[in-house]
Motif scaffolding. Structure first.
Motif, mmCIF file in Angstrom:
data_model
loop_
_atom_site.group_PDB
_atom_site.id
_atom_site.type_symbol
_atom_site.label_atom_id
_atom_site.label_comp_id
_atom_site.label_asym_id
_atom_site.label_seq_id
_atom_site.Cartn_x
_atom_site.Cartn_y
_atom_site.Cartn_z
ATOM 1 N N HIS A 64 0.840 -1.204 0.000
ATOM 2 C CA HIS A 64 0.000 0.000 0.000
ATOM 3 C C HIS A 64 0.881 1.263 0.000
ATOM 4 C CE1 HIS A 64 -3.801 2.121 1.762
ATOM 5 N NE2 HIS A 64 -3.462 2.579 0.589
ATOM 6 N N HIS A 99 -3.852 3.109 -8.198
ATOM 7 C CA HIS A 99 -4.445 3.171 -6.861
ATOM 8 C C HIS A 99 -5.390 4.367 -6.714
ATOM 9 C CE1 HIS A 99 -4.781 2.150 -2.674
ATOM 10 N NE2 HIS A 99 -4.283 3.303 -2.262
ATOM 11 N N HIS A 113 -8.963 5.800 -4.393
ATOM 12 C CA HIS A 113 -9.042 7.067 -3.651
ATOM 13 C C HIS A 113 -9.992 8.081 -4.277
ATOM 14 C CE1 HIS A 113 -5.992 6.882 -0.427
ATOM 15 N NE2 HIS A 113 -5.565 5.857 -1.149
ATOM 16 N N HIS A 117 1.424 4.186 -3.261
ATOM 17 C CA HIS A 117 1.326 5.635 -3.076
ATOM 18 C C HIS A 117 2.616 6.320 -3.505
ATOM 19 C CE1 HIS A 117 -2.405 6.724 -0.804
ATOM 20 N NE2 HIS A 117 -2.490 5.417 -0.779
ATOM 21 N N HIS A 170 -7.152 8.318 5.709
ATOM 22 C CA HIS A 170 -6.374 7.963 4.517
ATOM 23 C C HIS A 170 -7.094 8.371 3.221
ATOM 24 C CE1 HIS A 170 -3.458 5.704 2.181
ATOM 25 N NE2 HIS A 170 -4.447 5.103 1.548
HETATM 26 ZN ZN LIG Z 1 -4.293 4.273 -0.412
#
Ligand SMILES: [Zn+2]
Ligand SMILES: [Zn+2]
Length: 296
Positions: free
Chosen positions: A109, A122, A126, A113, A206
Motif C-alpha cells: 500500500h 491506486h 481514492h 502511493h 487515509h
Molecule cells: Zn491508499
C-alpha cells in the motif's frame, strides 16, 4: 479428504458467503447509523463500485483459477517456502503467516502511493467521492492483478499453511468492508478497537483530499504497522464530517463514480506532485536552478 482439501474445494462458497454476509451487516449499519451524508446517490455508487468488483472477480478467475490458496497448496506439496522448511507448531505458523501477509499488504500500500505509475492505478480507490463499504472493494483491475502477483510471490517465499491463506483472504475482505464503512463508532470503543484492528475512523483519514492525510494510515487489518513506521494519524484535521473525501483534482462524477470513467482513470492526466516525496518544482526553483548552473 483432509481439512485443507475441504476448504480448497469450497473456497469460493466460503468466501462468497463471508463477503455477502459481512456486506449485508455493514450496509444495514450504514443505514441505521451513518457517519456522513453521501454526495453521490447510493444506487449509482453501489452499481458502479460493485460493478468493478464483479469485473475483477471474473478477470481473476480467468487469469488465476487456482488463486492464492492454490499457490499455497502448490508450495506445500513441493516443500517451497520458509514454513515448509522449518517446522513450527501449526498454530504459530498460522498466526505468523497472517501477520506477515498483512505486513506485506501494508508495504504494498505504501508502494502504490510512492511510485507514480502505481499511484495512477491506486487513484481509482481514492477517487471515490464518498467512503462506504463498497469503497473497500473498489480497485482498478490492474491493481487487483498486481496485488495477486505480490501475494503469490509472498506465499512462495513464506510457504504458509493453506488454511492461513484462506483465513487471511476472508479477514482482509471483511476488515476492508468494515474499515471503509460509513459508520461512526463511539470514541472510546474506537480507541479500544484501534489497538487491534483498523477502524473506519482510522482509515477514513487515509481517504482525505489533503495529501499529508492521504499519505498516512496505510494499514488494512492490523493498526500496528502505521505506528511502527511513523505513518499514523489519529484524526482528520477537518473532523470526520467536515473533511473532504477523494482526490482534489478528480471530482467529476462521470470520471470517478461511473465504471467506464473509473477504468480509464489511470490513463488520464499528467503526472502530478501527488505521490509521496515528490519534490515541489515551481518557478522560483527553476530560477535558482538556472542561476546555480550559470555559477558553475
Ligand atoms: Zn491508499
Ligand atoms: Zn481505502
Amino acid at each position: 479428504m483432509n481439512f485443507s482439501e475441504l476448504i480448497m474445494n469450497n473456497e469460493i462458497t466460503v468466501r462468497l458467503s463471508f463477503f455477502f454476509g459481512i456486506f449485508a451487516v455493514m450496509a444495514i449499519w450504514e443505514v441505521v447509523a451513518p457517519c456522513r451524508a453521501l454526495t453521490v446517490s447510493k444506487i449509482v455508487r453501489w452499481t458502479n463500485n460493485l460493478g468493478i468488483v464483479f469485473l475483477n472477480s471474473v478477470v481473476l478467475r480467468l487469469l488465476f483459477p487456482a488463486a492464492a490458496v492454490g499457490v499455497a497448496a502448490f508450495a506445500a506439496e513441493h516443500g517451497w517456502g520458509i514454513f515448509n522448511y522449518i517446522q513450527l507448531p501449526y498454530l504459530i505458523a498460522m498466526l505468523l503467516s497472517v501477520i506477515i501477509l498483512d505486513f506485506i499488504i501494508y508495504l504494498q500500500h505504501v508502494l502504490v502511493h510512492a511510485v507514480p505509475a502505481l499511484w495512477r492505478l491506486h487513484r481509482v480507490h481514492h477517487a471515490d467521492l464518498d467512503f462506504d463499504a463498497t469503497t473497500g472493494a473498489r480497485f482498478h483491475t490492474l491493481e487487483i492483478i498486481l496485488s495477486m502477483l505480490i501475494k503469490f510471490a509472498t506465499i512462495i517465499v513464506l510457504g504458509p499453511p493453506v488454511v492461513a491463506v484462506v483465513i487471511f483472504e476472508i479477514l482482509l475482505n471483511a476488515t476492508a468492508m468494515f474499515n471503509h464503512s460509513n459508520v461512526r463508532l463511539p470514541l472510546t470503543l474506537d480507541r479500544i478497537l484501534r489497538r487491534f484492528v483498523v477502524t473506519p475512523d482510522m482509515h477514513r483519514v487515509h481517504h482525505s483530499v489533503e495529501d499529508d492525510e492521504a499519505n498516512s494510515n496505510f494499514g488494512f487489518n492490523l493498526p500496528w504497522w502505521d505506528r511502527l513506521f511513523g505513518t499514523y494519524r489519529t484524526q482528520p484535521r477537518g473532523g470526520h464530517e467536515g473533511m473532504i473525501i477523494g482526490i482534489h483534482k478528480y471530482r467529476n462524477p462521470k470520471q470517478v463514480s461511473w465504471l467506464p470513467g473509473m477504468l480509464a482513470l489511470p490513463f488520464t492526466g499528467r503526472i502530478t506532485d501527488y505521490a509521496i516525496n515528490r519534490r515541489q518544482w515551481n518557478a522560483d526553483d527553476r530560477k535558482k536552478y538556472d542561476e546555480s548552473k550559470n555559477d558553475a
